[in-house]
Write a protein that holds these residues in place. Sequence first.
Motif, PDB file in Angstrom:
ATOM      1  N   UNK A 153       0.814  -1.208   0.000  1.00 18.54           N
ATOM      2  CA  UNK A 153       0.000   0.000   0.000  1.00 18.54           C
ATOM      3  C   UNK A 153       0.853   1.267   0.000  1.00 18.54           C
ATOM      4  N   UNK A 154       2.005   1.233   0.653  1.00 14.75           N
ATOM      5  CA  UNK A 154       2.888   2.407   0.620  1.00 14.75           C
ATOM      6  C   UNK A 154       3.355   2.696  -0.792  1.00 14.75           C
ATOM      7  N   UNK A 155       3.728   1.651  -1.519  1.00 11.26           N
ATOM      8  CA  UNK A 155       4.140   1.837  -2.914  1.00 11.26           C
ATOM      9  C   UNK A 155       2.995   2.359  -3.762  1.00 11.26           C
ATOM     10  N   UNK A 156       1.791   1.828  -3.548  1.00 14.74           N
ATOM     11  CA  UNK A 156       0.639   2.279  -4.333  1.00 14.74           C
ATOM     12  C   UNK A 156       0.309   3.736  -4.027  1.00 14.74           C
ATOM     13  N   UNK A 157       0.284   4.085  -2.740  1.00 11.16           N
ATOM     14  CA  UNK A 157      -0.005   5.469  -2.358  1.00 11.16           C
ATOM     15  C   UNK A 157       1.071   6.411  -2.897  1.00 11.16           C
ATOM     16  N   UNK A 158       2.334   6.011  -2.761  1.00 10.47           N
ATOM     17  CA  UNK A 158       3.418   6.846  -3.272  1.00 10.47           C
ATOM     18  C   UNK A 158       3.326   7.041  -4.773  1.00 10.47           C
ATOM     19  N   UNK A 159       3.004   5.969  -5.503  1.00  9.61           N
ATOM     20  CA  UNK A 159       2.882   6.066  -6.953  1.00  9.61           C
ATOM     21  C   UNK A 159       1.727   6.953  -7.382  1.00  9.61           C
ATOM     22  N   UNK A 160       0.577   6.821  -6.710  1.00 10.98           N
ATOM     23  CA  UNK A 160      -0.590   7.638  -7.064  1.00 10.98           C
ATOM     24  C   UNK A 160      -0.361   9.112  -6.745  1.00 10.98           C
ATOM     25  N   UNK A 161       0.292   9.398  -5.615  1.00 10.64           N
ATOM     26  CA  UNK A 161       0.594  10.793  -5.293  1.00 10.64           C
ATOM     27  C   UNK A 161       1.560  11.399  -6.303  1.00 10.64           C
ATOM     28  N   UNK A 162       2.475  10.591  -6.832  1.00  9.58           N
ATOM     29  CA  UNK A 162       3.376  11.077  -7.885  1.00  9.58           C
ATOM     30  C   UNK A 162       2.582  11.473  -9.123  1.00  9.58           C
ATOM     31  N   UNK A 163       1.552  10.687  -9.442  1.00  7.77           N
ATOM     32  CA  UNK A 163       0.701  11.022 -10.586  1.00  7.77           C
ATOM     33  C   UNK A 163      -0.124  12.273 -10.314  1.00  7.77           C
ATOM     34  N   UNK A 164      -0.586  12.437  -9.081  1.00  8.35           N
ATOM     35  CA  UNK A 164      -1.335  13.653  -8.722  1.00  8.35           C
ATOM     36  C   UNK A 164      -0.443  14.882  -8.900  1.00  8.35           C
ATOM     37  N   UNK A 165       0.803  14.793  -8.460  1.00  6.41           N
ATOM     38  CA  UNK A 165       1.722  15.925  -8.625  1.00  6.41           C
ATOM     39  C   UNK A 165       2.002  16.198 -10.089  1.00  6.41           C
ATOM     40  N   UNK A 166       2.075  15.139 -10.890  1.00  4.82           N
ATOM     41  CA  UNK A 166       2.440  15.299 -12.304  1.00  4.82           C
ATOM     42  C   UNK A 166       1.268  15.771 -13.148  1.00  4.82           C
ATOM     43  N   UNK A 167       0.079  15.219 -12.904  1.00  7.62           N
ATOM     44  CA  UNK A 167      -1.055  15.492 -13.791  1.00  7.62           C
ATOM     45  C   UNK A 167      -2.174  16.296 -13.129  1.00  7.62           C
ATOM     46  N   UNK A 168      -1.994  16.635 -11.861  1.00  6.04           N
ATOM     47  CA  UNK A 168      -2.976  17.423 -11.115  1.00  6.04           C
ATOM     48  C   UNK A 168      -4.358  16.795 -11.191  1.00  6.04           C
ATOM     49  N   UNK A 169      -5.380  17.558 -11.651  1.00  2.00           N
ATOM     50  CA  UNK A 169      -6.759  17.053 -11.606  1.00  2.00           C
ATOM     51  C   UNK A 169      -7.043  15.959 -12.629  1.00  2.00           C
ATOM     52  N   UNK A 170      -6.125  15.684 -13.537  1.00  3.21           N
ATOM     53  CA  UNK A 170      -6.349  14.642 -14.563  1.00  3.21           C
ATOM     54  C   UNK A 170      -5.623  13.338 -14.237  1.00  3.21           C
ATOM     55  N   UNK A 171      -5.196  13.191 -12.989  1.00  6.74           N
ATOM     56  CA  UNK A 171      -4.407  12.024 -12.613  1.00  6.74           C
ATOM     57  C   UNK A 171      -5.204  10.734 -12.618  1.00  6.74           C
ATOM     58  N   UNK A 172      -6.533  10.812 -12.447  1.00  8.85           N
ATOM     59  CA  UNK A 172      -7.351   9.637 -12.145  1.00  8.85           C
ATOM     60  C   UNK A 172      -7.371   8.600 -13.272  1.00  8.85           C
ATOM     61  N   UNK A 173      -7.324   9.045 -14.536  1.00 10.76           N
ATOM     62  CA  UNK A 173      -7.339   8.081 -15.640  1.00 10.76           C
ATOM     63  C   UNK A 173      -6.064   7.266 -15.698  1.00 10.76           C
ATOM     64  N   UNK A 174      -4.937   7.963 -15.655  1.00  9.96           N
ATOM     65  CA  UNK A 174      -3.646   7.273 -15.669  1.00  9.96           C
ATOM     66  C   UNK A 174      -3.473   6.470 -14.380  1.00  9.96           C
ATOM     67  N   UNK A 175      -3.990   7.000 -13.279  1.00 10.21           N
ATOM     68  CA  UNK A 175      -3.900   6.296 -12.001  1.00 10.21           C
ATOM     69  C   UNK A 175      -4.629   4.966 -12.033  1.00 10.21           C
ATOM     70  N   UNK A 176      -5.797   4.936 -12.662  1.00  9.79           N
ATOM     71  CA  UNK A 176      -6.549   3.676 -12.756  1.00  9.79           C
ATOM     72  C   UNK A 176      -5.788   2.659 -13.599  1.00  9.79           C
ATOM     73  N   UNK A 177      -5.211   3.114 -14.725  1.00 11.33           N
ATOM     74  CA  UNK A 177      -4.436   2.208 -15.575  1.00 11.33           C
ATOM     75  C   UNK A 177      -3.211   1.680 -14.827  1.00 11.33           C
ATOM     76  N   UNK A 178      -2.520   2.569 -14.097  1.00 10.77           N
ATOM     77  CA  UNK A 178      -1.341   2.146 -13.343  1.00 10.77           C
ATOM     78  C   UNK A 178      -1.719   1.159 -12.242  1.00 10.77           C
ATOM     79  N   UNK A 179      -2.871   1.366 -11.619  1.00 15.05           N
ATOM     80  CA  UNK A 179      -3.325   0.454 -10.563  1.00 15.05           C
ATOM     81  C   UNK A 179      -3.607  -0.930 -11.128  1.00 15.05           C
TER      82      UNK A 179
END
Length: 420
Positions: A153-179
């Motif tokens: 879970x730490x790796x998943x949370x860290x990875x998703x927060x990296x996407x939030x920082x990179x893509x801001x409000x559009x992170x959710x699509x790439x985040x779902x694919x990465x998950x």
Amino acid sequence: MRKLGLGLAAAALCAAVPVMAQETAPAFDAEAATQAYMATLSGAARAKSDAYFEGGYWLILWGAVVSIVTNLIFLRLGWSARLSAWAGRRTQRPFLRSLLWAAPYILIISLMTLPWSWYQEYYREHQYGLSNQSFGAWFSEGTMGLAISIVVMSLLIGGLLALVRRYRENWWGIGAAATLVFVAILLMVAPVSIAPLFNKYSPMEAGPLREQILSMARANTVPADNVYVVDQSRQTTRISANVSGLGPTIRISLNDNLLNQGTPAEVRAVMGHELGHYVLNHSFSLLLGFGVIILLAYLSVAKLVPVLLRKWGGRWGVTEVTDPAAVPAAFIVLAVYFMLATPFTNSLTRMHEQEADVFGLAAARAPDGFAKVAMKLSTYRKIEPSTWEEIIFFDHPSGHTRVSTAMKWKAENIGAADIE
């Protein structure tokens, strides 16, 4: 000549008698056979099964409430903000900061929810006679599971927060694919790296039943050359089996409860069902189906967490969605989302299970064996729910649905010589 004619007529009549008898014999009644099976679970046993399963409906609600309350406490007492500040003082690297925040967060939340876990996983299972574990064994396995969860879970949370920082409000699509990629990797490594930490996997003893299972696998192009028996009787009285893993880690397994409690026909029926999951590519279709559910979950987080922070972030000491301290707000949103999504997640899984049931009947050709297993599973699953009850709360077909499916299949194949 007349005698010859009478003799031929008599012979023809004698030959016709079996045909006439066959034509007038009553057909197999699938509904009557289903009801006969239903009648074998009655009285106190049926009431106990219904009570256990119906109690699970409330666990869905209370599980969400526990998650919401604990995360709200974590935010309201300022623990999340202080933990984030502490992690920020240890490193300036955002990803490492996220990991340093996530590991103690998961540990603390797990300790806060320990009474709930104890009730749900230990006390209640013993109350209904479904657990064989001592408290020490349960706690030991839970501790090991927590250690694994902290890493994953730490790796998943860290990875998703990296996407939030990179893509801001559009992170959710790439985040779902990465998950989904992350989950696929876990599915691949779990059978060989994680599952053996909790149970011993031993090759099934050579014999006719093992060969029949492998024969079914070969006939359906399942790339497995062994069958493993799992010693789950140390933990539970439940019967289970699976075809786990992806690619090179595919493994056919059944637990020792199934092997000890089931007849050969019952074991083959279960394994036919499990082989169906592989042949029908359910790992991939379920990944895609849950991918859509996760996509909508992340979209909900992306839209609602900023609203929560604008409204209460000042009290919590959290104002930025890129701050790890905002993660508990995301888990509050997810708790509500997945509770409301229960009918959809259950229905997605249940439809795949129904497909595997039908495949297993054709592969094992043991409809009565399958029906008997369905009745054994019904000792802790409500056997005859209402239509809407089954749609909302059942992630597998009910016992009645499964027995009815088996008996209808039997009715259509009653004349085949290889039916058991």
